[in-house]
Design a protein around this motif. Structure first.
Motif, PDB file in Angstrom:
ATOM      1  N   ARG A 174      84.678  33.554 -22.409  1.00  0.00           N
ATOM      2  CA  ARG A 174      85.458  32.684 -21.541  1.00  0.00           C
ATOM      3  C   ARG A 174      86.608  32.357 -22.090  1.00  0.00           C
ATOM      4  O   ARG A 174      86.989  32.394 -23.302  1.00  0.00           O
ATOM      5  N   VAL A 175      87.792  32.387 -21.216  1.00  0.00           N
ATOM      6  CA  VAL A 175      89.291  32.269 -21.705  1.00  0.00           C
ATOM      7  C   VAL A 175      89.295  30.686 -21.933  1.00  0.00           C
ATOM      8  O   VAL A 175      89.106  30.029 -20.850  1.00  0.00           O
ATOM      9  N   LEU A 176      90.042  30.306 -23.001  1.00  0.00           N
ATOM     10  CA  LEU A 176      90.354  28.968 -23.176  1.00  0.00           C
ATOM     11  C   LEU A 176      91.780  28.652 -23.328  1.00  0.00           C
ATOM     12  O   LEU A 176      92.012  27.703 -22.940  1.00  0.00           O
ATOM     13  N   LEU A 177      92.588  29.687 -23.635  1.00  0.00           N
ATOM     14  CA  LEU A 177      94.092  29.047 -23.537  1.00  0.00           C
ATOM     15  C   LEU A 177      94.869  30.516 -23.350  1.00  0.00           C
ATOM     16  O   LEU A 177      94.473  31.431 -23.974  1.00  0.00           O
ATOM     17  N   VAL A 200      80.400  32.723 -25.405  1.00  0.00           N
ATOM     18  CA  VAL A 200      80.195  32.307 -24.120  1.00  0.00           C
ATOM     19  C   VAL A 200      79.734  33.701 -23.586  1.00  0.00           C
ATOM     20  O   VAL A 200      80.722  34.471 -23.048  1.00  0.00           O
ATOM     21  N   ARG A 201      78.436  33.991 -23.225  1.00  0.00           N
ATOM     22  CA  ARG A 201      77.973  35.190 -22.444  1.00  0.00           C
ATOM     23  C   ARG A 201      77.234  34.969 -21.414  1.00  0.00           C
ATOM     24  O   ARG A 201      76.665  35.669 -20.815  1.00  0.00           O
ATOM     25  N   GLY A 252      79.801  26.936 -15.816  1.00  0.00           N
ATOM     26  CA  GLY A 252      80.698  26.210 -15.241  1.00  0.00           C
ATOM     27  C   GLY A 252      81.901  26.838 -14.752  1.00  0.00           C
ATOM     28  O   GLY A 252      82.305  27.801 -15.072  1.00  0.00           O
ATOM     29  N   ASP A 253      82.567  26.023 -13.707  1.00  0.00           N
ATOM     30  CA  ASP A 253      83.869  26.647 -13.389  1.00  0.00           C
ATOM     31  C   ASP A 253      84.896  27.060 -14.384  1.00  0.00           C
ATOM     32  O   ASP A 253      85.023  26.101 -15.179  1.00  0.00           O
ATOM     33  N   GLY A 254      85.534  28.451 -14.270  1.00  0.00           N
ATOM     34  CA  GLY A 254      86.414  28.277 -15.407  1.00  0.00           C
ATOM     35  C   GLY A 254      86.885  29.904 -15.126  1.00  0.00           C
ATOM     36  O   GLY A 254      86.553  30.699 -14.196  1.00  0.00           O
ATOM     37  N   ILE A 255      87.803  30.384 -16.148  1.00  0.00           N
ATOM     38  CA  ILE A 255      88.237  31.548 -16.146  1.00  0.00           C
ATOM     39  C   ILE A 255      87.557  32.432 -17.140  1.00  0.00           C
ATOM     40  O   ILE A 255      87.448  32.245 -18.510  1.00  0.00           O
ATOM     41  N   TYR A 256      86.851  33.548 -16.678  1.00  0.00           N
ATOM     42  CA  TYR A 256      86.008  34.567 -17.625  1.00  0.00           C
ATOM     43  C   TYR A 256      86.689  35.810 -17.869  1.00  0.00           C
ATOM     44  O   TYR A 256      87.294  36.273 -17.017  1.00  0.00           O
ATOM     45  N   TYR A 311      87.115  42.457 -15.967  1.00  0.00           N
ATOM     46  CA  TYR A 311      87.925  41.546 -15.062  1.00  0.00           C
ATOM     47  C   TYR A 311      88.393  40.394 -15.992  1.00  0.00           C
ATOM     48  O   TYR A 311      87.778  39.813 -16.665  1.00  0.00           O
ATOM     49  N   ILE A 312      89.506  39.439 -15.594  1.00  0.00           N
ATOM     50  CA  ILE A 312      89.694  38.197 -16.002  1.00  0.00           C
ATOM     51  C   ILE A 312      89.979  37.403 -14.718  1.00  0.00           C
ATOM     52  O   ILE A 312      91.099  37.593 -13.958  1.00  0.00           O
ATOM     53  N   LYS A 313      89.067  36.817 -14.341  1.00  0.00           N
ATOM     54  CA  LYS A 313      89.002  36.080 -13.035  1.00  0.00           C
ATOM     55  C   LYS A 313      88.472  34.453 -13.143  1.00  0.00           C
ATOM     56  O   LYS A 313      87.504  34.122 -13.931  1.00  0.00           O
ATOM     57  N   ARG A 314      88.807  33.531 -12.255  1.00  0.00           N
ATOM     58  CA  ARG A 314      87.788  32.608 -12.057  1.00  0.00           C
ATOM     59  C   ARG A 314      86.579  32.846 -11.437  1.00  0.00           C
ATOM     60  O   ARG A 314      86.535  33.715 -10.554  1.00  0.00           O
TER      61      ARG A 314
END
Length: 272
Positions: free
Chosen positions: A262-265, A208-209, A213-217, A226-229
């Motif tokens: 994209r952060v999944l879990l 996922v580059r 859609g809305d989510g944590i990346y 960064y790790i943010k929504r």
């Protein structure tokens, strides 16, 4: 000539007269990242993961970026594009001949893994029970900041890998195409608490580059990681959102934001 100088020259020869932006898009890279690798003014190098990805996309033999042809030239020749005569196991044997400290059993396991046609490395853990569909997920020493931002490493190193069951992940609701698209990174800071706590391991999809859609990346912005929504704010901006109420949202430009995964879990069983 060191490995990164070889890769740079082969990358230049591979691009040739093509538009760099088109090449970057095809290879799943940010144009700025490619420009940094090609520039003589920066120390950015072509890392292992990106080199292997480009080789796969361009249907080049694995390790093509790391080798010089028999006559000492860098430019690609027909033997490169038609595939190496050596098998993967033969190439690994040559590589291991220069590595000291490995036991013969370890060498045999590595060579056997290279000889597999599958992406799954099977290992005998000498314990009762069936390993089943478990696979290894690489855990990289990459820290995505949940706060002020982390300067990304040029050469991420692997920490201890994690063994997981893709079937079990899907049963938990984690959506992904192939298990080898998954990697582990580490959250750093408090701004995403309580969803992600400081030093929580995170499962991410590195294919996922782009914003999907809305989510944590996991993303870079202004040369920090960064790790943010992320949410769409308007045509030109994202809204960077922290789950911790003490950290307010920020508006950032889309053209300065480069999604890396994209952060999944969260590895505390929090599905995001």
């Amino acid at each position: 000539m060191d490995i990164y100088a070889i890769r740079k020259q082969k990358l230049i020869s591979l691009i040739g007269t093509q538009r760099k932006g088109a090449c970057a898009e095809r290879w799943g890279m940010a144009p700025a990242h490619l420009s940094q690798i090609l520039s003589d003014k920066t120390a950015k190098n072509l890392g292992d993961d990106v080199a292997r990805r480009i080789e796969a996309i361009e249907k080049l033999p694995r390790g093509w970026f790391d080798s010089i042809s028999a006559d000492g030239s860098i430019a690609p020749d027909s033997s490169d594009t038609e595939g190496s005569a050596q098998s993967a196991a033969d190439q690994v044997r040559q590589m291991l001949s220069r590595v000291k400290g490995l036991t013969s059993a370890a060498r045999d396991r590595i060579i056997a893994a290279a000889d597999e046609t599958s992406n799954v490395i099977t290992v005998d853990f000498s314990r009762p029970g069936q390993v089943g569909d478990e696979v290894w997920i690489a855990h990289y020493d990459v820290r995505g900041a949940m706060g002020g931002g982390e300067v990304p490493h040029d050469y991420p190193e692997m920490l201890q890998d994690v063994r997981v069951s893709p079937k079990h992940l899907r049963e938990m609701g984690v959506e992904f195409k192939e298990h080898f698209h998954l990697k582990m990174v580490t959250g750093w800071g408090q701004s995403m608490a309580p969803t992600i706590k400081h030093r929580d391991p995170l499962l991410v999809d590195v294919t996922v580059r782009d914003f999907v859609g809305d989510g944590i990346y996991l993303f870079s912005w202004q040369e920090h990681l960064y790790i943010k929504r992320l949410q769409i704010f308007d045509e030109d901006h994202f809204e960077m959102i922290s789950d911790n109420d003490k950290h307010g949202p920020r508006r950032i430009r889309k053209d300065e934001t480069y999604v890396q995964a994209r952060v999944l879990l969260v590895w505390n069983a929090n599905l995001v």
